[in-house]
Design a protein around this motif. Structure first.
Motif, PDB file in Angstrom:
ATOM      1  N   UNK A  65       0.767  -1.247  -0.042  1.00 14.55           N
ATOM      2  CA  UNK A  65       0.106   0.202   0.051  1.00 14.55           C
ATOM      3  C   UNK A  65       1.023   1.193  -0.092  1.00 14.55           C
ATOM      4  N   UNK A  66       0.333   2.403   0.081  1.00 15.24           N
ATOM      5  CA  UNK A  66       0.919   3.896  -0.097  1.00 15.24           C
ATOM      6  C   UNK A  66       1.462   4.205   1.200  1.00 15.24           C
ATOM      7  N   UNK A  67       1.259   3.643   2.564  1.00 16.73           N
ATOM      8  CA  UNK A  67       1.906   4.032   3.706  1.00 16.73           C
ATOM      9  C   UNK A  67       2.647   3.159   4.211  1.00 16.73           C
ATOM     10  N   UNK A  68       3.998   2.933   4.078  1.00 21.25           N
ATOM     11  CA  UNK A  68       4.858   1.826   4.625  1.00 21.25           C
ATOM     12  C   UNK A  68       6.308   2.275   4.503  1.00 21.25           C
ATOM     13  N   UNK A  69       6.997   1.684   5.566  1.00 24.20           N
ATOM     14  CA  UNK A  69       8.319   2.129   5.491  1.00 24.20           C
ATOM     15  C   UNK A  69       9.120   1.895   4.318  1.00 24.20           C
ATOM     16  N   UNK A  70       8.909   0.671   3.746  1.00 25.82           N
ATOM     17  CA  UNK A  70       9.797   0.559   2.492  1.00 25.82           C
ATOM     18  C   UNK A  70       9.335   1.482   1.366  1.00 25.82           C
ATOM     19  N   UNK A  71       7.995   1.701   1.411  1.00 21.85           N
ATOM     20  CA  UNK A  71       7.617   3.103   0.287  1.00 21.85           C
ATOM     21  C   UNK A  71       8.295   4.399   0.798  1.00 21.85           C
ATOM     22  N   UNK A  72       8.529   4.742   1.982  1.00 20.91           N
ATOM     23  CA  UNK A  72       9.225   5.715   2.544  1.00 20.91           C
ATOM     24  C   UNK A  72      10.647   5.750   1.922  1.00 20.91           C
ATOM     25  N   UNK A  73      11.064   4.429   2.076  1.00 18.60           N
ATOM     26  CA  UNK A  73      12.766   4.339   1.812  1.00 18.60           C
ATOM     27  C   UNK A  73      13.003   4.681   0.423  1.00 18.60           C
ATOM     28  N   UNK A  74      11.856   4.316  -0.623  1.00 25.42           N
ATOM     29  CA  UNK A  74      12.210   4.429  -1.642  1.00 25.42           C
ATOM     30  C   UNK A  74      11.855   5.900  -2.385  1.00 25.42           C
ATOM     31  N   UNK A  75      10.851   6.397  -1.793  1.00 24.51           N
ATOM     32  CA  UNK A  75      10.513   7.818  -2.031  1.00 24.51           C
ATOM     33  C   UNK A  75      11.699   8.765  -1.433  1.00 24.51           C
ATOM     34  N   UNK A  76      12.342   8.529  -0.361  1.00 25.74           N
ATOM     35  CA  UNK A  76      13.423   9.135  -0.025  1.00 25.74           C
ATOM     36  C   UNK A  76      14.622   9.061  -0.889  1.00 25.74           C
ATOM     37  N   UNK A  77      14.858   7.825  -1.384  1.00 26.40           N
ATOM     38  CA  UNK A  77      16.037   7.412  -2.329  1.00 26.40           C
ATOM     39  C   UNK A  77      15.903   8.316  -3.716  1.00 26.40           C
ATOM     40  N   UNK A  78      14.677   8.493  -3.998  1.00 27.90           N
ATOM     41  CA  UNK A  78      14.314   9.160  -5.294  1.00 27.90           C
ATOM     42  C   UNK A  78      14.514  10.609  -5.132  1.00 27.90           C
ATOM     43  N   UNK A  79      14.149  11.324  -3.745  1.00 29.74           N
ATOM     44  CA  UNK A  79      14.164  12.457  -3.518  1.00 29.74           C
ATOM     45  C   UNK A  79      15.518  13.032  -3.673  1.00 29.74           C
TER      46      UNK A  79
ATOM     47  N   UNK B 279      17.900  11.689  -5.117  1.00 30.00           N
ATOM     48  CA  UNK B 279      18.509  11.537  -6.547  1.00 30.00           C
ATOM     49  C   UNK B 279      17.922  12.989  -7.315  1.00 30.00           C
ATOM     50  N   UNK B 280      16.861  13.366  -7.140  1.00 27.21           N
ATOM     51  CA  UNK B 280      16.418  14.469  -7.874  1.00 27.21           C
ATOM     52  C   UNK B 280      17.063  15.454  -7.407  1.00 27.21           C
ATOM     53  N   UNK B 281      17.421  15.618  -5.920  1.00 23.96           N
ATOM     54  CA  UNK B 281      18.057  16.666  -5.320  1.00 23.96           C
ATOM     55  C   UNK B 281      19.465  16.864  -6.106  1.00 23.96           C
ATOM     56  N   UNK B 282      20.301  15.614  -6.076  1.00 25.69           N
ATOM     57  CA  UNK B 282      21.620  15.835  -6.664  1.00 25.69           C
ATOM     58  C   UNK B 282      21.233  16.284  -8.215  1.00 25.69           C
ATOM     59  N   UNK B 283      20.381  15.905  -8.877  1.00 25.30           N
ATOM     60  CA  UNK B 283      20.005  16.442 -10.191  1.00 25.30           C
ATOM     61  C   UNK B 283      19.648  17.763 -10.460  1.00 25.30           C
ATOM     62  N   UNK B 284      19.275  18.763  -9.195  1.00 23.15           N
ATOM     63  CA  UNK B 284      18.931  20.020  -9.046  1.00 23.15           C
ATOM     64  C   UNK B 284      17.348  20.197  -9.466  1.00 23.15           C
ATOM     65  N   UNK B 285      16.733  18.886  -9.423  1.00 22.49           N
ATOM     66  CA  UNK B 285      15.383  18.865  -9.822  1.00 22.49           C
ATOM     67  C   UNK B 285      14.535  19.144  -8.439  1.00 22.49           C
ATOM     68  N   UNK B 286      14.553  20.312  -7.849  1.00 20.19           N
ATOM     69  CA  UNK B 286      14.056  20.481  -6.439  1.00 20.19           C
ATOM     70  C   UNK B 286      12.981  20.295  -6.229  1.00 20.19           C
ATOM     71  N   UNK B 287      11.835  20.742  -7.159  1.00 15.37           N
ATOM     72  CA  UNK B 287      10.172  20.642  -6.835  1.00 15.37           C
ATOM     73  C   UNK B 287       9.993  18.985  -6.981  1.00 15.37           C
ATOM     74  N   UNK B 288      10.624  18.115  -7.457  1.00 13.97           N
ATOM     75  CA  UNK B 288      10.271  16.965  -7.490  1.00 13.97           C
ATOM     76  C   UNK B 288      10.964  16.248  -5.944  1.00 13.97           C
ATOM     77  N   UNK B 289      11.966  16.738  -5.983  1.00 15.93           N
ATOM     78  CA  UNK B 289      12.846  16.135  -4.597  1.00 15.93           C
ATOM     79  C   UNK B 289      11.980  16.671  -3.496  1.00 15.93           C
ATOM     80  N   UNK B 290      11.420  17.977  -3.396  1.00 14.95           N
ATOM     81  CA  UNK B 290      10.548  18.213  -2.232  1.00 14.95           C
ATOM     82  C   UNK B 290       9.364  17.553  -2.159  1.00 14.95           C
TER      83      UNK B 290
END
Length: 227
Positions: free
Chosen positions: A101-115, A117-128
């Motif tokens: 489902x949408x609310x789980x620590x595994x989901x949060x971990x992937x959202x964090x890693x993607x965020x 990644x976007x920060x390192x690319x300078x894609x701040x809106x997506x990162x936020x």
């Protein structure tokens, strides 16, 4: 045979046995994680890539597929292969969402890693967007003062700092610092890192004296002998 050469030979043997279908998924993951810990990211990439089909034998939407993909994306990211890492993280995220489902620590971990990644690319809106969602999940599941929440706060703060928003970053680093001091104690290396990050945010808004005080604290922690 040196330890490095032996490790390389073992990894090569693992790749061969994986290709022949003789190695278990568990053994492959252990070998890949060992390569990551040694900083052998290219080797880890090869091992995890070969482990993906092994994981898929459990079912295409099995959690073990997501775990393998997440580790593969980590190996890509560690090499600066951000373009390769993003779709792999997204695939892992989709499986975790299907499984948990949408609310789980595994989901949060992937959202964090993607965020991150976007920060390192300078894609701040997506990162936020991604990092804020990860923080929200962790706060809901773990409460506001869990160490995992501190990590999420720090990652979101780093995104604001990268944009030059020292005020927002400082508030988040301060929250993270309070959590880490509570759970880790005042002299932990993670507290020292948090102090330096918080100081960087304070410098952005001209609070130099406060920043210098935090930096001195961080330096004192690092100067203490390990117990």
């Amino acid at each position: 045979m040196t330890r490095t050469v032996a490790a390389g030979a073992s990894a090569l043997l693992l790749l061969v046995t994986l290709a022949c279908g003789q190695q278990t998924w568990e053994a492959a993951m252990q070998a890949g994680e060992s390569a990551l810990q040694r900083g052998q990211y290219e080797q880890a990439e090869k091992i995890f890539s070969a482990a993906v089909p092994k994981a898929e034998e459990f079912g295409l939407h099995d959690r073990r597929v997501a775990v393998t993909l997440a580790h593969l994306a980590q190996a890509y990211s560690a090499q600066g292969k951000f373009v390769e890492a993003e779709p792999v993280y997204l695939e892992a995220l989709k499986i975790y969402q299907d499984v948990h489902g949408e609310t789980h620590l595994d989901v949060a971990a992937m959202l964090n890693n993607l965020g991150v990644l976007h920060r390192k690319h300078g894609q701040y809106a997506d990162a936020q967007r991604l990092l804020t969602r990860a923080l929200s999940i962790k706060e809901k599941l773990l409460g506001p003062d869990h160490p995992e929440v501190a990590l999420a706060l720090s990652n979101l703060a780093a995104m604001y700092l990268a944009q030059g928003d020292g005020e927002q970053a400082g508030a988040l680093f301060a929250r993270a610092l309070a959590v880490r001091e509570k759970h880790l104690g005042p002299d932990h290396p993670d507290v020292a890192k948090n102090l330096d990050d918080y100081a960087s945010a304070l410098r952005k808004v001209g609070r130099v004296a406060e920043a210098e005080g935090l930096e001195r604290r961080a330096g004192a922690i690092r100067g203490k002998p390990k117990s």
